[in-house]
Design an enzyme around this catalytic site. Sequence first.
Site, PDB file in Angstrom:
ATOM      1  N   GLU A  20       0.811  -1.232   0.000  1.00  0.00           N
ATOM      2  CA  GLU A  20       0.000   0.000   0.000  1.00  0.00           C
ATOM      3  C   GLU A  20       0.844   1.282   0.000  1.00  0.00           C
ATOM      4  N   TYR A  50       3.541   1.918   1.873  1.00  0.00           N
ATOM      5  CA  TYR A  50       4.179   2.269   3.150  1.00  0.00           C
ATOM      6  C   TYR A  50       5.700   2.061   3.057  1.00  0.00           C
ATOM      7  N   ARG A  62       2.821  -8.945   3.826  1.00  0.00           N
ATOM      8  CA  ARG A  62       1.863  -8.340   2.895  1.00  0.00           C
ATOM      9  C   ARG A  62       2.666  -7.734   1.765  1.00  0.00           C
ATOM     10  N   HIS A  76      -1.497   3.772  -1.557  1.00  0.00           N
ATOM     11  CA  HIS A  76      -2.566   4.704  -1.180  1.00  0.00           C
ATOM     12  C   HIS A  76      -2.642   5.902  -2.123  1.00  0.00           C
ATOM     13  N   CYS A 124     -18.846   0.633   1.145  1.00  0.00           N
ATOM     14  CA  CYS A 124     -19.105   2.080   1.038  1.00  0.00           C
ATOM     15  C   CYS A 124     -18.005   2.920   1.683  1.00  0.00           C
ATOM     16  N   GLN A 179     -17.980   4.331   4.367  1.00  0.00           N
ATOM     17  CA  GLN A 179     -18.490   5.519   5.049  1.00  0.00           C
ATOM     18  C   GLN A 179     -18.252   5.529   6.559  1.00  0.00           C
ATOM     19  N   LYS A 183     -15.340  23.492  -4.540  1.00  0.00           N
ATOM     20  CA  LYS A 183     -15.173  22.455  -5.575  1.00  0.00           C
ATOM     21  C   LYS A 183     -16.359  21.492  -5.529  1.00  0.00           C
ATOM     22  N   GLY A 199     -34.531   9.950   7.829  1.00  0.00           N
ATOM     23  CA  GLY A 199     -34.920  11.138   7.068  1.00  0.00           C
ATOM     24  C   GLY A 199     -36.086  11.874   7.667  1.00  0.00           C
ATOM     25  N   LEU A 243     -28.377  13.647   5.953  1.00  0.00           N
ATOM     26  CA  LEU A 243     -28.864  12.280   6.151  1.00  0.00           C
ATOM     27  C   LEU A 243     -28.032  11.318   5.319  1.00  0.00           C
TER      28      LEU A 243
HETATM   29  P1  FAD Z   1     -36.014   6.177   3.183  1.00  0.00           P
HETATM   30  O1  FAD Z   1     -34.972   5.313   2.639  1.00  0.00           O
HETATM   31  O2  FAD Z   1     -36.463   7.313   2.354  1.00  0.00           O
HETATM   32  O3  FAD Z   1     -37.257   5.254   3.548  1.00  0.00           O
HETATM   33  C1  FAD Z   1     -38.508   5.754   3.930  1.00  0.00           C
HETATM   34  C2  FAD Z   1     -39.571   4.747   3.585  1.00  0.00           C
HETATM   35  O4  FAD Z   1     -40.809   5.131   4.155  1.00  0.00           O
HETATM   36  C3  FAD Z   1     -39.837   4.636   2.094  1.00  0.00           C
HETATM   37  O5  FAD Z   1     -39.697   3.275   1.682  1.00  0.00           O
HETATM   38  C4  FAD Z   1     -41.256   5.129   1.917  1.00  0.00           C
HETATM   39  O6  FAD Z   1     -41.939   4.456   0.870  1.00  0.00           O
HETATM   40  C5  FAD Z   1     -41.851   4.803   3.274  1.00  0.00           C
HETATM   41  N1  FAD Z   1     -43.037   5.588   3.651  1.00  0.00           N
HETATM   42  C6  FAD Z   1     -43.162   6.934   3.686  1.00  0.00           C
HETATM   43  N2  FAD Z   1     -44.383   7.273   4.153  1.00  0.00           N
HETATM   44  C7  FAD Z   1     -45.041   6.119   4.417  1.00  0.00           C
HETATM   45  C8  FAD Z   1     -46.325   5.813   4.925  1.00  0.00           C
HETATM   46  N3  FAD Z   1     -47.185   6.757   5.273  1.00  0.00           N
HETATM   47  N4  FAD Z   1     -46.665   4.514   5.071  1.00  0.00           N
HETATM   48  C9  FAD Z   1     -45.810   3.520   4.743  1.00  0.00           C
HETATM   49  N5  FAD Z   1     -44.578   3.769   4.258  1.00  0.00           N
HETATM   50  C10 FAD Z   1     -44.191   5.044   4.107  1.00  0.00           C
HETATM   51  N6  FAD Z   1     -26.778   6.907   1.628  1.00  0.00           N
HETATM   52  C11 FAD Z   1     -25.594   6.522   2.013  1.00  0.00           C
HETATM   53  O7  FAD Z   1     -25.337   6.489   3.218  1.00  0.00           O
HETATM   54  N7  FAD Z   1     -24.651   6.147   1.121  1.00  0.00           N
HETATM   55  C12 FAD Z   1     -24.875   6.155  -0.195  1.00  0.00           C
HETATM   56  O8  FAD Z   1     -23.995   5.828  -0.972  1.00  0.00           O
HETATM   57  C13 FAD Z   1     -26.142   6.559  -0.640  1.00  0.00           C
HETATM   58  N8  FAD Z   1     -26.426   6.598  -1.960  1.00  0.00           N
HETATM   59  C14 FAD Z   1     -27.662   7.001  -2.358  1.00  0.00           C
HETATM   60  C15 FAD Z   1     -27.915   7.062  -3.720  1.00  0.00           C
HETATM   61  C16 FAD Z   1     -29.163   7.470  -4.163  1.00  0.00           C
HETATM   62  C17 FAD Z   1     -29.419   7.544  -5.637  1.00  0.00           C
HETATM   63  C18 FAD Z   1     -30.160   7.832  -3.221  1.00  0.00           C
HETATM   64  C19 FAD Z   1     -31.525   8.273  -3.679  1.00  0.00           C
HETATM   65  C20 FAD Z   1     -29.896   7.786  -1.872  1.00  0.00           C
HETATM   66  C21 FAD Z   1     -28.630   7.391  -1.436  1.00  0.00           C
HETATM   67  N9  FAD Z   1     -28.304   7.365  -0.084  1.00  0.00           N
HETATM   68  C22 FAD Z   1     -27.085   6.944   0.316  1.00  0.00           C
HETATM   69  C23 FAD Z   1     -29.217   7.892   0.929  1.00  0.00           C
HETATM   70  C24 FAD Z   1     -29.869   6.787   1.752  1.00  0.00           C
HETATM   71  O9  FAD Z   1     -30.502   5.881   0.916  1.00  0.00           O
HETATM   72  C25 FAD Z   1     -30.824   7.435   2.747  1.00  0.00           C
HETATM   73  O10 FAD Z   1     -30.088   8.230   3.637  1.00  0.00           O
HETATM   74  C26 FAD Z   1     -31.584   6.397   3.539  1.00  0.00           C
HETATM   75  O11 FAD Z   1     -32.329   5.566   2.684  1.00  0.00           O
HETATM   76  C27 FAD Z   1     -32.542   7.074   4.509  1.00  0.00           C
HETATM   77  O12 FAD Z   1     -33.250   6.086   5.180  1.00  0.00           O
HETATM   78  P2  FAD Z   1     -34.700   6.334   5.777  1.00  0.00           P
HETATM   79  O13 FAD Z   1     -35.149   5.015   6.270  1.00  0.00           O
HETATM   80  O14 FAD Z   1     -34.667   7.455   6.726  1.00  0.00           O
HETATM   81  O15 FAD Z   1     -35.596   6.813   4.576  1.00  0.00           O
HETATM   82  P1  NAP Z   2     -26.993  16.914  -0.492  1.00  0.00           P
HETATM   83  O1  NAP Z   2     -25.741  16.151  -0.417  1.00  0.00           O
HETATM   84  O2  NAP Z   2     -27.388  17.757   0.647  1.00  0.00           O
HETATM   85  O3  NAP Z   2     -26.911  17.796  -1.813  1.00  0.00           O
HETATM   86  C1  NAP Z   2     -27.922  18.637  -2.206  1.00  0.00           C
HETATM   87  C2  NAP Z   2     -27.463  19.490  -3.405  1.00  0.00           C
HETATM   88  O4  NAP Z   2     -28.514  20.324  -3.772  1.00  0.00           O
HETATM   89  C3  NAP Z   2     -26.289  20.353  -3.095  1.00  0.00           C
HETATM   90  O5  NAP Z   2     -25.416  20.307  -4.202  1.00  0.00           O
HETATM   91  C4  NAP Z   2     -26.870  21.729  -2.922  1.00  0.00           C
HETATM   92  O6  NAP Z   2     -25.875  22.609  -3.405  1.00  0.00           O
HETATM   93  C5  NAP Z   2     -28.112  21.684  -3.786  1.00  0.00           C
HETATM   94  N1  NAP Z   2     -29.248  22.462  -3.270  1.00  0.00           N
HETATM   95  C6  NAP Z   2     -29.714  22.522  -1.998  1.00  0.00           C
HETATM   96  N2  NAP Z   2     -30.810  23.310  -1.932  1.00  0.00           N
HETATM   97  C7  NAP Z   2     -31.054  23.738  -3.181  1.00  0.00           C
HETATM   98  C8  NAP Z   2     -32.050  24.575  -3.756  1.00  0.00           C
HETATM   99  N3  NAP Z   2     -33.015  25.110  -3.009  1.00  0.00           N
HETATM  100  N4  NAP Z   2     -31.991  24.823  -5.081  1.00  0.00           N
HETATM  101  C9  NAP Z   2     -31.016  24.298  -5.847  1.00  0.00           C
HETATM  102  N5  NAP Z   2     -30.039  23.492  -5.356  1.00  0.00           N
HETATM  103  C10 NAP Z   2     -30.067  23.215  -4.041  1.00  0.00           C
HETATM  104  O7  NAP Z   2     -28.207  15.937  -0.732  1.00  0.00           O
HETATM  105  P2  NAP Z   2     -28.462  14.794  -1.790  1.00  0.00           P
HETATM  106  O8  NAP Z   2     -27.516  14.830  -2.928  1.00  0.00           O
HETATM  107  O9  NAP Z   2     -29.912  14.896  -2.067  1.00  0.00           O
HETATM  108  O10 NAP Z   2     -28.201  13.479  -0.977  1.00  0.00           O
HETATM  109  C11 NAP Z   2     -29.028  13.142   0.136  1.00  0.00           C
HETATM  110  C12 NAP Z   2     -28.248  12.385   1.124  1.00  0.00           C
HETATM  111  O11 NAP Z   2     -27.931  11.099   0.600  1.00  0.00           O
HETATM  112  C13 NAP Z   2     -26.953  13.087   1.383  1.00  0.00           C
HETATM  113  O12 NAP Z   2     -26.968  13.670   2.659  1.00  0.00           O
HETATM  114  C14 NAP Z   2     -25.892  12.060   1.237  1.00  0.00           C
HETATM  115  O13 NAP Z   2     -25.154  11.871   2.428  1.00  0.00           O
HETATM  116  C15 NAP Z   2     -26.606  10.771   0.911  1.00  0.00           C
HETATM  117  N6  NAP Z   2     -25.896  10.188  -0.223  1.00  0.00           N
HETATM  118  C16 NAP Z   2     -24.630   9.773  -0.039  1.00  0.00           C
HETATM  119  C17 NAP Z   2     -23.922   9.261  -1.081  1.00  0.00           C
HETATM  120  C18 NAP Z   2     -22.519   8.765  -0.895  1.00  0.00           C
HETATM  121  O14 NAP Z   2     -21.881   8.379  -1.851  1.00  0.00           O
HETATM  122  N7  NAP Z   2     -21.991   8.728   0.296  1.00  0.00           N
HETATM  123  C19 NAP Z   2     -24.502   9.185  -2.334  1.00  0.00           C
HETATM  124  C20 NAP Z   2     -25.788   9.642  -2.497  1.00  0.00           C
HETATM  125  C21 NAP Z   2     -26.469  10.152  -1.432  1.00  0.00           C
HETATM  126  P3  NAP Z   2     -25.976  24.195  -3.329  1.00  0.00           P
HETATM  127  O15 NAP Z   2     -26.757  24.493  -2.080  1.00  0.00           O
HETATM  128  O16 NAP Z   2     -24.553  24.654  -3.309  1.00  0.00           O
HETATM  129  O17 NAP Z   2     -26.650  24.584  -4.578  1.00  0.00           O
HETATM  130 FE1  SF4 Z   3     -18.293  -2.272   4.661  1.00  0.00          FE
HETATM  131 FE2  SF4 Z   3     -17.121  -0.236   5.946  1.00  0.00          FE
HETATM  132 FE3  SF4 Z   3     -19.392   0.186   4.560  1.00  0.00          FE
HETATM  133 FE4  SF4 Z   3     -19.418  -1.269   6.792  1.00  0.00          FE
HETATM  134  S1  SF4 Z   3     -18.914   0.902   6.611  1.00  0.00           S
HETATM  135  S2  SF4 Z   3     -20.457  -1.740   4.881  1.00  0.00           S
HETATM  136  S3  SF4 Z   3     -17.447  -2.293   6.702  1.00  0.00           S
HETATM  137  S4  SF4 Z   3     -17.375  -0.479   3.773  1.00  0.00           S
END
Ligand code: FAD
Ligand code: NAP
Ligand code: SF4
Length: 675
Positions: free
Chosen positions: A167, A169, A217, A255, A340, A342, A569, A652, A659
């Site tokens: 890696e 090192y 390693r 790295h 991930c 994360q 950025k 959420g 979130l």
């Molecule tokens: P949600 O996943 O939104 O789930 C809420 C659920 O409640 C839904 O299934 C909805 O249908 C249901 N619901 C709502 N109202 C009702 C009701 N009245 N009755 C019954 N059911 C209901 N997060 C990461 O950490 N890493 C990532 O790489 C990542 N990538 C993402 C990529 C994309 C394209 C998207 C869209 C999201 C990504 N996220 C990622 C975000 C992540 O998926 C959310 O943070 C996470 O799903 C939030 O979980 P939640 O349970 O709070 O809400």
């Molecule tokens: P986000 O990360 O908060 O990004 C929202 C984007 O929208 C920002 O670029 C913001 O930039 C813009 N924005 C906010 N308010 C706006 C407005 N009123 N009008 C126009 N632009 C606006 O949220 P997200 O992309 O929706 O993702 C949701 C969550 O999912 C995130 O918190 C993230 O952690 C998670 N997620 C994570 C990954 C991952 O790879 N780890 C991947 C997908 C999602 P400006 O305000 O500068 O315009």
């Molecule tokens: Fe895998 Fe690390 Fe993501 Fe957990 S946090 S699922 S160990 S990559």
Amino acid sequence: MSTPYPHLLEPLDLGYTKLRNRSLMGSMHTGMEDRASDFPKLAAYFKERAEGGAGLIVTGGFAPSVEGWLSPFGSKLSMSWEVGRHHQVTHAVHQADGKICLQILHAGRYGYSPLCVSASALKSPISKFKPRALSTRGVYRTIEDYARSAKLAQRAGYDGVEIMGSEGYFINQFLVSRTNQRDDEWGGEFVNRMRLPVEIVKAVRQAVGEEFIIIFRLSMIDLVEEGSSWEEVVTLGKALEEAGTTLLNTGIGWHEARVPTIATSVPRAAFAWVTARMKQHVALPLVATNRINDPQVADDLIRSGDADMVSMARPFLADAEFINKAAAGHPEQINTCIACNQACLDHTFAMQRSTCLVNPRACYETELNFSAAESKKKIAVVGAGPAGLSAATVLAERGHDVDLYEKAGEIGGQFNIAKQIPGKEEFDETIRYFNNKIELTGVKLKLNHAVGAADLIAANYDEVILASGIRPRTLQIEGADHPMVLSYIDVVVDKKPVGEKVAIIGAGGIGFDVAEFLVHQGQSPSLDIDAFNKEWGVDSEYLTRGGYQRPQPHPPARQITMLQRKKSKLGKGLGKTTGWIHRAALAMKQVNMIGGVSYERIDDRGLHILVGGNSSQLIECDTIVVCAGQISRRDLLQELQTAEIPTHLIGGSKLAGELDAKRAIREGFEVAAAI
Ligand code: FAD
Ligand code: NAP
Ligand code: SF4
């Protein structure tokens, strides 16, 4: 019934000791190694993995001297008085019939410390400290440091050591002219550059005797320009075998390499071919590594003769019981690592304790626990996204009577969107895991059921958990209702047609993912090792030094412009260890990124913006995708509160800002553990 995974689960006889199976829990720095007061937690963490069946565990890295520190006052084993704390770890693992090696890691120029040293005084691109070049005597002294550290590890009760030689090192830094410009006996020709690792292994073997495991390693593919050639890697592998190495573990990439090696977009077992190549040259057992997170993949690698053992690091964070579940013939119950980064690597780089997005108990084994409920309650969980799934299954495990309502026809929430992004296919594993967990724990799942507050009140629940997630933020500018404007859900879920020229409003995680979705033409290089290698410049013929050549990315499917209002950025807020991959991937697809904009209006010609406050610009496009963040969905809260039903918000629906699934799953767990 035949034994499941017979190759993975076959013991490995090392002569003086026997490993109970072919799994190696690879080294991970969790942050708990750095302080003596955290060792009880570290011991509990390893004990669960040993009880869960891991064949051989390797600790996080310990420096053999202060010069080798990863960071000031970080983990180190160089003094007798540092031995005592380790007994807790080795005792805990041995009680569970496990075996554990201590990793000796000298960071060299990757050390985030003013005391760092290297072969030559060449700063690395990933540390702000320029190393001091070791004197010739200093090199001999460092070899003694390794031997002393190994001897101390033996006194602490470890079954062996792993010498970190990959890696990028310290040891790697001596191996290649890129970082070694010495003119003494440790530099110049390869025979001199490779002397350091060989002398280290010899010195360690002499210090610990014959009946002690030494894993080396070895960086089998550096993935940097001017890295080792394949011939050099083989020569070194043979010399290490000669010198007394017991197991050769595979190291992939420095790295500072610009090739993803463990992120979720890397195909499973993408680098096992390198280990397989080495198998033809050495006789000692070889360990394959990187993006192996599934028992079938692991078993296949050993069955086919590509490797003798399989290293899995993060998969053991995600599920301590990985091996036991595989051995019981229940792979569907494994909580799969989705790669991930994360909560593990991103935490390490932010100097926080590691944990796991899908398993919040990881590294919190002594703190995050739950017991059977004192009195059984009738509880409704609204929403089967990550937060609701985590809460519902923990509640049911504790003995509560749980109804889980989901308005969609499947569980998973936004993970059903995420899993459709090329490179995020692994997210489906978490949904599979929870589907099984629901069955095992007896959660009563009610799909296609958009539950209302009145239903919940009428059903007389003792408590309600609102996990109803978010709704996407809509745009409030002139022309926002133009037919060319789509939400990310329209694009990714409903597959509405998207044109040739696209503007994406918002450059958060979802904006980047949508761009990734749109630059591909339905294909995902993460499911095809050859395509991945081409895309990132991995030379699978290994004709070039470092196994790295110019990337040959697939042309983008369409022309994309990403925009945000912030001046920073684009993608700055993405994961510490994965953000660069997303940025590099889109740069290779010529995605245009503009920050510091304000949105004026949308018309038939496209998106009108102001850049830098005054200069007006038109982004000509035929589709605009809004990825402008999210707002909480908590429609039911007020009515439930008025009816005086104890109601908890998680994920959420509690807070849409910042979130992610890590927070959602952890909150679900914590709320459920407390009811
Ligand atoms: P949600 O996943 O939104 O789930 C809420 C659920 O409640 C839904 O299934 C909805 O249908 C249901 N619901 C709502 N109202 C009702 C009701 N009245 N009755 C019954 N059911 C209901 N997060 C990461 O950490 N890493 C990532 O790489 C990542 N990538 C993402 C990529 C994309 C394209 C998207 C869209 C999201 C990504 N996220 C990622 C975000 C992540 O998926 C959310 O943070 C996470 O799903 C939030 O979980 P939640 O349970 O709070 O809400
Ligand atoms: P986000 O990360 O908060 O990004 C929202 C984007 O929208 C920002 O670029 C913001 O930039 C813009 N924005 C906010 N308010 C706006 C407005 N009123 N009008 C126009 N632009 C606006 O949220 P997200 O992309 O929706 O993702 C949701 C969550 O999912 C995130 O918190 C993230 O952690 C998670 N997620 C994570 C990954 C991952 O790879 N780890 C991947 C997908 C999602 P400006 O305000 O500068 O315009
Ligand atoms: Fe895998 Fe690390 Fe993501 Fe957990 S946090 S699922 S160990 S990559």
